[in-house]
Write a protein that holds these residues in place. Structure first.
Motif, PDB file in Angstrom:
ATOM      1  N   UNK A  23       0.830  -1.200   0.000  1.00 33.81           N
ATOM      2  CA  UNK A  23       0.000   0.000   0.000  1.00 33.81           C
ATOM      3  C   UNK A  23       0.870   1.258   0.000  1.00 33.81           C
ATOM      4  N   UNK A  24       0.313   2.400  -0.430  1.00 33.96           N
ATOM      5  CA  UNK A  24       1.101   3.644  -0.386  1.00 33.96           C
ATOM      6  C   UNK A  24       1.538   3.949   1.041  1.00 33.96           C
ATOM      7  N   UNK A  35      -2.816   6.359   5.026  1.00 36.11           N
ATOM      8  CA  UNK A  35      -4.195   5.901   5.115  1.00 36.11           C
ATOM      9  C   UNK A  35      -5.155   6.656   4.200  1.00 36.11           C
ATOM     10  N   UNK A  36      -4.924   7.927   4.036  1.00 42.26           N
ATOM     11  CA  UNK A  36      -5.820   8.713   3.182  1.00 42.26           C
ATOM     12  C   UNK A  36      -5.751   8.216   1.732  1.00 42.26           C
ATOM     13  N   UNK A  37      -4.553   8.029   1.232  1.00 39.42           N
ATOM     14  CA  UNK A  37      -4.393   7.554  -0.146  1.00 39.42           C
ATOM     15  C   UNK A  37      -4.851   6.107  -0.289  1.00 39.42           C
ATOM     16  N   UNK A  38      -4.476   5.291   0.695  1.00 36.63           N
ATOM     17  CA  UNK A  38      -4.836   3.870   0.635  1.00 36.63           C
ATOM     18  C   UNK A  38      -6.350   3.681   0.698  1.00 36.63           C
ATOM     19  N   UNK A  39      -7.019   4.507   1.499  1.00 33.91           N
ATOM     20  CA  UNK A  39      -8.480   4.427   1.592  1.00 33.91           C
ATOM     21  C   UNK A  39      -9.130   4.688   0.232  1.00 33.91           C
ATOM     22  N   UNK A  40      -8.583   5.643  -0.508  1.00 38.08           N
ATOM     23  CA  UNK A  40      -9.122   5.957  -1.836  1.00 38.08           C
ATOM     24  C   UNK A  40      -9.004   4.748  -2.763  1.00 38.08           C
ATOM     25  N   UNK A  41      -7.883   4.039  -2.646  1.00 39.26           N
ATOM     26  CA  UNK A  41      -7.675   2.862  -3.493  1.00 39.26           C
ATOM     27  C   UNK A  41      -8.682   1.766  -3.145  1.00 39.26           C
ATOM     28  N   UNK A  42      -8.876   1.547  -1.849  1.00 38.26           N
ATOM     29  CA  UNK A  42      -9.813   0.515  -1.404  1.00 38.26           C
ATOM     30  C   UNK A  42     -11.237   0.864  -1.840  1.00 38.26           C
ATOM     31  N   UNK A  43     -11.618   2.117  -1.654  1.00 43.39           N
ATOM     32  CA  UNK A  43     -12.971   2.538  -2.025  1.00 43.39           C
ATOM     33  C   UNK A  43     -13.208   2.351  -3.522  1.00 43.39           C
ATOM     34  N   UNK A  44     -12.222   2.713  -4.312  1.00 44.58           N
ATOM     35  CA  UNK A  44     -12.371   2.575  -5.765  1.00 44.58           C
ATOM     36  C   UNK A  44     -12.454   1.102  -6.162  1.00 44.58           C
ATOM     37  N   UNK A  45     -11.640   0.275  -5.516  1.00 46.15           N
ATOM     38  CA  UNK A  45     -11.655  -1.154  -5.817  1.00 46.15           C
ATOM     39  C   UNK A  45     -13.010  -1.768  -5.473  1.00 46.15           C
ATOM     40  N   UNK A 251      -3.105  -8.904  -6.358  1.00 49.48           N
ATOM     41  CA  UNK A 251      -2.211  -7.861  -6.851  1.00 49.48           C
ATOM     42  C   UNK A 251      -1.970  -6.871  -5.725  1.00 49.48           C
ATOM     43  N   UNK A 252      -0.703  -6.666  -5.377  1.00 47.10           N
ATOM     44  CA  UNK A 252      -0.346  -5.697  -4.344  1.00 47.10           C
ATOM     45  C   UNK A 252      -0.268  -4.308  -4.953  1.00 47.10           C
ATOM     46  N   UNK A 253      -1.381  -3.603  -4.939  1.00 43.96           N
ATOM     47  CA  UNK A 253      -1.479  -2.332  -5.656  1.00 43.96           C
ATOM     48  C   UNK A 253      -1.097  -1.151  -4.768  1.00 43.96           C
ATOM     49  N   UNK A 254      -0.268  -0.247  -5.319  1.00 48.76           N
ATOM     50  CA  UNK A 254       0.312   0.840  -4.531  1.00 48.76           C
ATOM     51  C   UNK A 254      -0.193   2.220  -4.914  1.00 48.76           C
TER      52      UNK A 254
END
Length: 373
Positions: A23-24, A35-45, A251-254
């Motif tokens: 994660x970022x 956490x702010x950036x990672x949350x965006x990735x999770x929400x989009x996924x 996939x370990x997405x960053x």
């Protein structure tokens, strides 16, 4: 999003699984998650249909499981599947029990059960640790209690023991490292066939081999660039998608670009054409001749290194140098590593090798890097 449907699993699983290992981060010097950036990735996924999330006790220095609690708790528990793993090293080196670790993980993740639970990074030695603590028997009871829905293991050992392990216990799934490089290079095809013959669903890890099958080298990249319409990573993922016994591909997405590209790839799951298959084989040959140290940047070695050597960073610097054999390339990348974390600080204790899924002779490689300079 495309989904897998295995009767033994009992619910649709997105063919793209989100690995929470890369994660970022807030900065490159520590494992604390942004956490702010990672949350965006999770929400989009999740919005795009991903429903499988994979973490582990050690990911991001232990922060990944806590991130799960902070991030996924806003979603209904039955809307996603959560996987985590039992760390054998914590039993062996910290004296913790399976019971202590399992309950600690439930608390850290903020859940009452795990959809998928794994014995982590199993080989002969690691399995002996689990058997010494009766881990399988304990986890089987947890499954009977409903605290585990599916029980499996991730594997990094020899083939003979793999067959023995698969047949010795009852498993709901198994996690393997499969990609077009490892299919032949480490005989991943034989491991996969064992599961296929026994109708055991396979979860794939490292489909892009820690990102190396995306970055590749110049010659291999050009093969995919000539096709002109997709990322190198997408071909690696679609290579794994053609395997019928696969439950999900982790996939370990960053970053957003990786998440978006993967979601587009899994939206249709197009079969590879003959032209694309030929391109993958050609790129594989070109990549293999320059692939120096098969590190996937999992960082398991770093977490246990008493000398605090940044082993993946040293290997990455060497692999860049190996593409050109220009010492300036090595010096440039090596200079980014803090002096106290460089290859020459290795004390050759060998602890790292016990934790390396790729079975790299790490002290020897570090010594080689130190001497090149």
């Amino acid at each position: 999003m495309q989904y897998s449907n295995f009767n033994s699993i009992g619910r649709p699983i997105s063919k793209l699984g989100f690995g929470l290992m890369r994660l970022p981060k807030l900065n490159d010097k520590e494992e604390t998650i942004d956490r702010e950036e990672a949350q965006k990735l999770i929400d989009y996924a999740i919005k795009s249909g991903v429903n499988y999330f994979d973490t582990a006790y050690t990911y991001h220095g232990g922060d990944s499981e806590i991130f799960v609690r902070d991030t996924l708790s806003k979603y209904p528990r039955d809307s996603y599947c959560l996987a985590t793993k039992l760390p054998g090293w914590a039993i062996k080196e910290k004296g913790k029990t399976t019971d202590e670790l399992f309950n600690e993980q439930l608390e850290k993740c903020g859940v009452e059960y795990f959809d998928f639970y794994l014995l982590h990074a199993v080989n002969r030695d690691v399995m002996s640790v689990f058997e010494g603590d009766n881990s399988y028997e304990y986890l089987t009871k947890k499954k009977e209690e409903g605290k585990i829905k599916n029980l499996g293991f991730s594997y990094h050992g020899d083939f003979e023991f793999f067959v023995e392990l698969v047949d010795k216990y009852k498993w709901d799934f198994v996690q393997l490292q499969i990609n077009y490089y490892d299919w032949e290079a480490t005989d991943a095809k034989s491991f996969y066939k064992v599961l296929e013959d026994r109708n055991i669903p396979c979860i794939i890890m490292e489909p892009v081999r820690g990102g190396s099958l995306h970055t590749l080298n110049e010659e291999a990249r050009k093969v995919f660039e000539e096709l002109g319409y997709a990322s190198a990573a997408s071909y690696a993922l679609r290579y794994d998608l053609q395997l019928p016994g696969v439950l999900t591909i982790l996939s370990g997405m960053s970053n957003f670009e990786q998440v978006d590209d993967n979601i587009k790839t899994f939206a249709e799951c197009k079969p590879l054409t003959d032209v694309e298959k030929e391109a993958i084989e050609k790129a594989n040959v070109l990549f293999r001749k320059n692939f120096a140290i098969p590190c996937t940047d999992c960082k398991y070695c770093v977490e246990t290194c008493p000398a605090n050597v940044n082993i993946p960073a040293c290997f990455s610097a060497y692999n860049e140098y190996n593409k050109t054999r220009d010492i300036a390339d090595l010096n440039k990348n090596y200079a980014l590593i803090p002096e106290e974390n460089r290859a020459d600080k290795c004390i050759k204790c060998g602890v790292c090798m016990e934790h390396c899924p790729q079975q790299i002779k790490i002290p020897d490689q570090l010594n080689k890097i130190a001497n090149i300079r």
